[in-house]
Design an enzyme around this catalytic site. Structure first.
Site, PDB file in Angstrom:
ATOM      1  N   LEU A  31       7.479  -5.666  -8.773  1.00  0.00           N
ATOM      2  CA  LEU A  31       7.392  -5.438 -10.126  1.00  0.00           C
ATOM      3  C   LEU A  31       8.216  -4.547 -10.472  1.00  0.00           C
ATOM      4  CD1 LEU A  31       3.479  -5.763 -11.239  1.00  0.00           C
ATOM      5  CD2 LEU A  31       5.316  -7.295 -11.571  1.00  0.00           C
ATOM      6  N   CYS A  32       9.155  -4.258  -9.762  1.00  0.00           N
ATOM      7  CA  CYS A  32      10.191  -3.187  -9.868  1.00  0.00           C
ATOM      8  C   CYS A  32       9.629  -1.674 -10.029  1.00  0.00           C
ATOM      9  CB  CYS A  32      11.179  -3.488 -10.824  1.00  0.00           C
ATOM     10  SG  CYS A  32      12.641  -2.499 -10.652  1.00  0.00           S
ATOM     11  N   ARG A  33       8.616  -1.258  -9.197  1.00  0.00           N
ATOM     12  CA  ARG A  33       7.986   0.050  -9.319  1.00  0.00           C
ATOM     13  C   ARG A  33       7.251   0.010 -10.702  1.00  0.00           C
ATOM     14  NH1 ARG A  33      12.217  -0.471  -6.526  1.00  0.00           N
ATOM     15  NH2 ARG A  33      13.727  -0.022  -8.137  1.00  0.00           N
ATOM     16  N   GLN A  49      11.497  -8.538   4.980  1.00  0.00           N
ATOM     17  CA  GLN A  49      11.116  -8.055   3.861  1.00  0.00           C
ATOM     18  C   GLN A  49      12.043  -7.033   3.241  1.00  0.00           C
ATOM     19  OE1 GLN A  49       7.708  -4.629   2.489  1.00  0.00           O
ATOM     20  NE2 GLN A  49       7.229  -5.894   4.231  1.00  0.00           N
ATOM     21  N   TYR A  71       3.765   5.422   4.613  1.00  0.00           N
ATOM     22  CA  TYR A  71       3.159   5.503   3.554  1.00  0.00           C
ATOM     23  C   TYR A  71       2.114   6.601   3.535  1.00  0.00           C
ATOM     24  CZ  TYR A  71       5.302   0.885   2.905  1.00  0.00           C
ATOM     25  OH  TYR A  71       6.063  -0.100   2.756  1.00  0.00           O
ATOM     26  N   THR A  83       0.794  -1.173  -0.046  1.00  0.00           N
ATOM     27  CA  THR A  83      -0.007   0.059   0.123  1.00  0.00           C
ATOM     28  C   THR A  83       0.794   1.060  -0.052  1.00  0.00           C
ATOM     29  OG1 THR A  83      -0.348   0.115   2.457  1.00  0.00           O
ATOM     30  CG2 THR A  83      -1.843  -1.120   1.169  1.00  0.00           C
ATOM     31  N   TRP A  84       2.219   1.277  -0.405  1.00  0.00           N
ATOM     32  CA  TRP A  84       3.084   2.508  -0.500  1.00  0.00           C
ATOM     33  C   TRP A  84       2.121   3.519  -1.276  1.00  0.00           C
ATOM     34  CZ3 TRP A  84       8.772   2.687  -1.855  1.00  0.00           C
ATOM     35  CH2 TRP A  84       9.405   4.030  -1.890  1.00  0.00           C
ATOM     36  N   ALA A 121      -0.687  -2.377  -6.213  1.00  0.00           N
ATOM     37  CA  ALA A 121      -1.753  -1.959  -6.922  1.00  0.00           C
ATOM     38  C   ALA A 121      -2.434  -0.737  -6.169  1.00  0.00           C
ATOM     39  CB  ALA A 121      -2.662  -3.041  -7.350  1.00  0.00           C
ATOM     40  N   ARG A 122      -2.829   0.212  -7.041  1.00  0.00           N
ATOM     41  CA  ARG A 122      -3.670   1.139  -6.391  1.00  0.00           C
ATOM     42  C   ARG A 122      -4.737   1.458  -7.308  1.00  0.00           C
ATOM     43  NH1 ARG A 122      -0.161   6.983  -7.495  1.00  0.00           N
ATOM     44  NH2 ARG A 122       0.733   6.269  -9.244  1.00  0.00           N
TER      45      ARG A 122
END
Length: 332
Positions: free
Chosen positions: A206-208, A175, A57, A20-21, A280-281
């Site tokens: 997914l490497c950002r 982590q 976050y 959730t970042w 995901a957002r």
């Protein structure tokens, strides 16, 4: 949905977790709360049972959104993982602080924002060089005995730091950043986790977004989006990494009928006791979830993936640019 047990905790979780970042908005160009809540609730419907968040976050915003999204009985369907050990000032400057006093306050604040009476997995976000690891571990062990948390993890710790922590308190997870492009943990953290029964929560799966297939050579990032400062998203590295993505997309389609996103997640899940954190957002971003599940990569494909990366990336780099600074003792 594939699941995994976190050893010595009694906790079982989905092997894909929602990070959730980005939902918090900070360093991701902002976020829409209604859309974020819909994403969280859709993730649960898709079988995701672990939500990973942190106070930093969005400076509390992500935790508040998670708390709202889990109302109406959804809290019982998921495990909440959050973190502690970072503090921020009014100007947005973030520093490390894992002192016992700070952690006690953070726990209380997180419980309130998350609207819960217990955190399932509580993690130290970054090692704090100004606080003895033994002090940090001791207060985490207190939280566990008091029943405020159910499991203990660390994030961004090396094996020596994990060993020092585990000498004082139970340690269940670690982590680190880990994905097809950022594989530094394979030299130390991953072998340590395997040999000590720790579950790995891989952030940046997914490497950002680089491994999502959605990033183009011309795409630009604005506002406070951290990808403006990520060396992988700037030339000459961007072209190198995107050349890999293009070739992996062809490989995934021809050999498995999948896309590069599914291939990247499957690769990660095949590395051992790993949970992939998917940031995901928007609800639609979770649509490819099922494509990563229920199959495995063979040894030949694993080798070919390594060869593709080596062929294009001449100057690989990790996620070091994201590390927050230590605080000065005068400000502790």
């Amino acid at each position: 949905m594939e699941t995994i047990q976190i050893a010595n905790t009694g906790l079982t979780t989905s092997r894909i977790a929602l990070g959730t970042w980005a939902i918090g908005g900070w360093m991701w160009g902002g976020s829409d709360e209604r859309e974020a809540i819909a994403t969280l609730q859709n993730a649960i419907e898709e079988g995701i049972t672990l939500i990973d968040t942190a106070p930093v976050y969005g400076f509390g915003r992500a935790e508040e959104i998670v708390g709202k999204a889990l109302s109406g009985g959804r809290r019982a369907k998921v495990l909440i993982a959050t973190k502690a050990g970072l503090e921020w000032s009014n100007d947005g400057k973030v520093v490390r602080n894992a002192s016992a006093r700070r952690l006690r306050r953070e726990l209380e604040d997180s419980l309130q924002r998350l609207r819960t009476d217990r955190i399932d997995l509580y993690q130290i976000h970054w090692p704090d060089p100004q606080t003895p690891i033994e002090e940090t571990a001791a207060v985490m062990a207190e939280f566990l005995r008091e029943g405020h948390i159910r499991a203990i993890g660390v994030s961004n710790f090396n094996p020596e730091q994990m060993a020092a922590f585990a000498a004082v308190a139970p340690l269940h997870t670690v982590q680190p950043p880990y994905n097809l492009f950022e594989r530094g943990i394979e030299a130390d953290v991953l072998p340590y986790a395997r040999s000590h029964g720790l579950t790995v929560l891989a952030y940046g799966a997914l490497c950002r977004g680089l491994l999502s297939g959605a990033v183009t050579r011309s795409r630009r990032f604005s506002g406070d989006d951290l990808r403006q400062f990520d060396p992988k998203f700037n030339e000459p590295r961007r072209s190198q990494y995107l050349a890999v993505v293009d070739e992996l997309e062809r490989l995934a389609q021809q050999r498995f009928g999948k896309n590069v996103l599914a291939l990247a997640l499957r690769w990660l899940l095949d590395q051992g006791p790993v949970i992939a954190l998917w940031g995901a957002r928007r609800p639609g971003q979770l649509a490819p979830l099922a494509d990563a599940l229920g199959w495995r990569l063979d040894a030949e494909t694993m080798t070919e993936i390594d060869q593709i990366i080596a062929r294009h990336v001449t100057d690989p780099i990790g996620a070091e640019f994201m590390a927050p600074p230590a605080r000065e003792l005068a400000n502790s």
